[in-house]
Design an enzyme around this catalytic site. Structure first.
Site, mmCIF file in Angstrom:
data_model
loop_
_atom_site.group_PDB
_atom_site.id
_atom_site.type_symbol
_atom_site.label_atom_id
_atom_site.label_comp_id
_atom_site.label_asym_id
_atom_site.label_seq_id
_atom_site.Cartn_x
_atom_site.Cartn_y
_atom_site.Cartn_z
ATOM 1 N N LYS A 199 0.875 -1.183 0.000
ATOM 2 C CA LYS A 199 0.000 0.000 0.000
ATOM 3 C C LYS A 199 0.914 1.234 0.000
ATOM 4 O O LYS A 199 1.425 1.643 1.032
ATOM 5 C CB LYS A 199 -0.880 -0.026 1.249
ATOM 6 C CG LYS A 199 -2.212 0.656 1.111
ATOM 7 C CD LYS A 199 -2.148 2.127 0.806
ATOM 8 C CE LYS A 199 -1.813 2.953 2.018
ATOM 9 N NZ LYS A 199 -1.632 4.392 1.674
ATOM 10 N N GLY A 251 6.573 5.128 8.270
ATOM 11 C CA GLY A 251 5.713 6.304 8.273
ATOM 12 C C GLY A 251 5.778 6.989 9.618
ATOM 13 O O GLY A 251 6.763 6.848 10.359
ATOM 14 N N SER A 252 4.712 7.680 9.951
ATOM 15 C CA SER A 252 4.731 8.491 11.166
ATOM 16 C C SER A 252 4.605 7.617 12.420
ATOM 17 O O SER A 252 4.035 6.522 12.391
ATOM 18 C CB SER A 252 3.578 9.494 11.126
ATOM 19 O OG SER A 252 2.349 8.801 11.094
ATOM 20 N N THR A 253 5.098 8.144 13.515
ATOM 21 C CA THR A 253 5.058 7.408 14.783
ATOM 22 C C THR A 253 3.613 7.175 15.222
ATOM 23 O O THR A 253 3.277 6.099 15.730
ATOM 24 C CB THR A 253 5.866 8.176 15.849
ATOM 25 O OG1 THR A 253 7.244 8.107 15.450
ATOM 26 C CG2 THR A 253 5.721 7.578 17.229
ATOM 27 N N GLU A 254 2.732 8.146 14.975
ATOM 28 C CA GLU A 254 1.339 7.998 15.417
ATOM 29 C C GLU A 254 0.675 6.828 14.694
ATOM 30 O O GLU A 254 0.045 5.978 15.311
ATOM 31 C CB GLU A 254 0.552 9.293 15.170
ATOM 32 C CG GLU A 254 0.852 10.395 16.168
ATOM 33 C CD GLU A 254 2.339 10.756 16.253
ATOM 34 O OE1 GLU A 254 2.983 10.874 15.179
ATOM 35 O OE2 GLU A 254 2.866 10.862 17.376
ATOM 36 N N GLY A 256 2.213 4.416 13.211
ATOM 37 C CA GLY A 256 2.951 3.217 13.636
ATOM 38 C C GLY A 256 2.374 2.625 14.908
ATOM 39 O O GLY A 256 2.233 1.407 15.042
ATOM 40 N N GLU A 273 9.330 1.384 10.982
ATOM 41 C CA GLU A 273 10.373 2.403 10.821
ATOM 42 C C GLU A 273 9.656 3.743 10.861
ATOM 43 O O GLU A 273 8.922 4.092 9.934
ATOM 44 C CB GLU A 273 11.114 2.169 9.503
ATOM 45 C CG GLU A 273 12.503 2.766 9.512
ATOM 46 C CD GLU A 273 12.507 4.159 8.928
ATOM 47 O OE1 GLU A 273 12.295 5.116 9.703
ATOM 48 O OE2 GLU A 273 12.715 4.288 7.715
ATOM 49 N N CYS A 307 13.228 10.642 7.395
ATOM 50 C CA CYS A 307 13.006 10.275 8.804
ATOM 51 C C CYS A 307 14.305 10.353 9.598
ATOM 52 O O CYS A 307 14.292 10.664 10.783
ATOM 53 C CB CYS A 307 12.376 8.901 8.905
ATOM 54 S SG CYS A 307 13.169 7.707 7.851
ATOM 55 N N GLU A 404 8.932 15.949 14.994
ATOM 56 C CA GLU A 404 9.473 15.775 13.650
ATOM 57 C C GLU A 404 8.765 16.761 12.710
ATOM 58 O O GLU A 404 7.575 16.622 12.439
ATOM 59 C CB GLU A 404 9.234 14.341 13.182
ATOM 60 C CG GLU A 404 9.875 14.060 11.859
ATOM 61 C CD GLU A 404 9.732 12.606 11.445
ATOM 62 O OE1 GLU A 404 8.623 12.053 11.554
ATOM 63 O OE2 GLU A 404 10.738 12.029 11.014
HETATM 64 P P1 ADP Z 1 2.887 11.028 7.087
HETATM 65 O O1 ADP Z 1 2.355 11.584 8.360
HETATM 66 O O2 ADP Z 1 4.335 11.258 6.932
HETATM 67 O O3 ADP Z 1 2.044 11.322 5.892
HETATM 68 P P2 ADP Z 1 1.716 8.519 7.575
HETATM 69 O O4 ADP Z 1 2.206 7.686 8.684
HETATM 70 O O5 ADP Z 1 0.406 9.222 7.722
HETATM 71 O O6 ADP Z 1 2.880 9.492 7.240
HETATM 72 O O7 ADP Z 1 1.653 7.684 6.223
HETATM 73 C C1 ADP Z 1 2.529 6.642 5.898
HETATM 74 C C2 ADP Z 1 1.731 5.564 5.226
HETATM 75 O O8 ADP Z 1 0.800 5.029 6.159
HETATM 76 C C3 ADP Z 1 0.922 6.015 4.029
HETATM 77 O O9 ADP Z 1 0.946 4.991 3.063
HETATM 78 C C4 ADP Z 1 -0.464 6.188 4.626
HETATM 79 O O10 ADP Z 1 -1.522 6.072 3.691
HETATM 80 C C5 ADP Z 1 -0.509 5.040 5.599
HETATM 81 N N1 ADP Z 1 -1.488 5.194 6.696
HETATM 82 C C6 ADP Z 1 -2.015 6.329 7.189
HETATM 83 N N2 ADP Z 1 -2.862 6.047 8.213
HETATM 84 C C7 ADP Z 1 -2.864 4.696 8.360
HETATM 85 C C8 ADP Z 1 -3.501 3.784 9.266
HETATM 86 N N3 ADP Z 1 -4.293 4.188 10.225
HETATM 87 N N4 ADP Z 1 -3.213 2.460 9.147
HETATM 88 C C9 ADP Z 1 -2.375 2.025 8.204
HETATM 89 N N5 ADP Z 1 -1.747 2.831 7.319
HETATM 90 C C10 ADP Z 1 -1.979 4.150 7.393
#
Ligand code: ADP
Length: 498
Positions: A199, A251-254, A256, A273, A307, A404
């Protein structure tokens, strides 16, 4: 990881390391962008079951590029089922040397089509073409080559253990290195005999889809690599899917943390990561010209959408004025603008939302009394741009020092002693990267033992190699990508018994 000093920007070094070819970029007409892209499931391109689509935008001008299918839970079901079939009937039991052939083919095809990939990456994501061309695409090919080499040698990957594939892997990637992060993820997964549902990030789906097309061209059996495009809800459906045996997320810590909760429910294997707030620690004996280049590369490479960016600068008091003076002069020389221009150093911010987020952090710091210094060069009138920015007058507790920002913004603090430098560098919930600048070897060793970061660079920054494990500590996540450690994340290991 420690490396030796370099004589140029890290970007140029990476280019020398990975790009044994350096195609000249002719422009956007190199790539044929279609008006609409579908999901890639079981070797077929198709619409989402409910017909939903989203728009991908060109950050350089804010204009619509193409419509992309928005996968929902039913599409994720289809992709996971296809990946399961391919796993059980083709991929799991294929000899490693045969799996390797497909990966080698994909790597070579990626090299052959490197210009097309580089231009598409830059159009969809906003990063300078020089970086897509010299770093992202060659390094993505290097990851495919490296892991292809492991596919028939897995029995030697972990001494005393045998490794079997895990099964169906769900992989969720971010928008900052759209192609490279896909290569980091699919190469070890496929080499180890797993099948994949990928994805990609919603703002940058196009190179992942082009890679799926290239995989088909390489003859990869249907269902081995499936791509379901969409936003957070699509990712959430994949991460929580009962048919997925392992999830890998960058992706983001939240997000994650949300994925960690979802996978914990079912005991799904997971690597994360996540974010970072890396510190450059510059001592008063450092080679200042090199340090300036390293700091500039550490925070302005890829607009700071990295990151492991060196987003904090900790400089020893005695040289602070001199170093900041040099940095201020250096950022005036950075060309911010059209990402497709080969002379551009800092391209477009990936999305309007990200631009607003970066602005928010800088405005807040200014309102709280910090000094904000920005490059005075004019920015393009259209598109999403932010000038290279240096923030001083900070105590360390401000959001800009803790959170970040993911933009071209450097937060500066000073220190007096080594112990203070370590304490300040480690005063973060993250633990992904750090850099030490000093001419003293013993100090590098002392510091790298104490800095709480998955990667510590010495007299360099942002240097990557497929053979070198990369990953974080604390809220930067767990698990490693690259090297033998990265392979282990895609294997079920059991002890060898006679
Ligand atoms: P950023 O804040 O840097 O945009 P995200 O963590 O939101 O990074 O996004 C990284 C990836 O995680 C993207 O492919 C995004 O679509 C996906 N993503 C966002 N929210 C969720 C979620 N709740 N569960 C799984 N994947 C998600």
């Amino acid at each position: 990881m420690t490396t030796t000093p370099h004589d140029d920007t890290a970007t140029a070094n990476l280019a020398r390391t990975f790009a044994d070819y350096a195609p000249s970029i002719e422009g956007r007409d190199i790539v044929a962008i279609r008006p609409r892209y579908g999901l890639m499931i079981d070797g077929e391109e198709r619409d989402a079951r409910d017909g939903a689509v989203f728009s991908t935008i060109e950050p350089a001008n804010g204009e619509h590029i193409a419509e992309v299918a928005e996968g929902a839970a039913a599409d994720v079901d289809d992709a996971v089922a296809a990946a399961r079939r391919a796993y059980e009937t083709v991929w799991r039991d294929m000899p490693g040397r045969t799996r390797a052939k497909y990966l080698f083919r994909m790597a070579r095809l990626l090299q052959d089509r490197s210009r097309e990939f580089a231009v598409l990456e830059t159009i969809d994501g906003g990063k300078p073409i020089r970086e897509s061309r010299d770093v992202d695409v060659p390094l993505a090919a290097a990851h495919l080559f490296y892991h292809a080499g492991w596919a028939d040698k897995l029995e030697y990957a972990v001494p005393g253990m045998t490794g079997r594939p895990i099964g169906v892997v769900g992989q969720i990637t971010p928008w900052n290195f759209p192609l490279l992060m896909v290569a980091w993820k699919i190469a070890p997964a496929l080499a180890c005999g797993n099948t994949v549902v990928l994805k990609p990030a919603e703002t940058t789906p196009l190179t992942a889809l082009l890679l799926a097309e290239l995989a088909a061209e390489a003859g990869l059996p249907p269902g081995v690599l499936n791509v379901v495009t969409g936003a957070g809800a699509t990712g959430a459906a994949l991460a929580a899917h009962p048919g997925v045996d392992k999830v890998a997320f960058t992706g983001s810590t939240e997000v994650g943390k949300a994925i960690r909760r979802a996978t914990a429910e079912r005991g799904t294997r997971l690597t994360l990561e996540l974010g970072g707030k890396g510190a450059h620690v510059v001592f008063d004996d450092a080679a200042l010209d090199q340090a300036v280049e390293g700091i500039v590369d550490g925070i302005f490479f890829n607009q700071g959408h990295v990151c492991c960016a060196g987003s904090r600068l900790l400089v020893q008091e005695g040289i602070a004025d001199e170093l900041l003076d040099r940095l201020r002069r250096r950022i005036e020389l950075l060309r911010v603008g059209d990402p497709l221009d080969k002379n551009t150093d800092v391209g477009a911010i990936n999305s309007h939302a990200q631009l607003e987020r970066i602005r928010g952090f800088v405005d807040e710091a200014r309102d709280d009394g910090a000094q904000v210094h920005q490059s005075t060069r004019a920015l393009p009138g259209k598109g999403f741009y932010f000038p290279p920015t240096i923030v001083t007058g900070l105590g360390g507790s401000e959001a800009i020092c803790r959170e970040e920002v993911f933009g071209p913004v450097l937060a500066v603090q000073t220190f007096r002693t080594e112990a203070e430098a370590v304490a300040r560098a480690n005063a973060t919930r993250y633990g992904l990267s750090a850099g030490v600048w000093t001419e003293k070897g013993s100090r590098i060793l002392w510091m790298s033992q104490r800095l709480r970061a998955g990667v510590v660079w010495a007299n360099s920054f942002n240097r990557f190699d497929p053979a070198s494990p990369f990953g974080g500590l604390r809220e930067s996540g767990f698990g490693r990508e690259g090297g033998r450690q990265g392979l282990q994340e895609y294997l079920t290991l059991s002890p060898v018994t006679a």
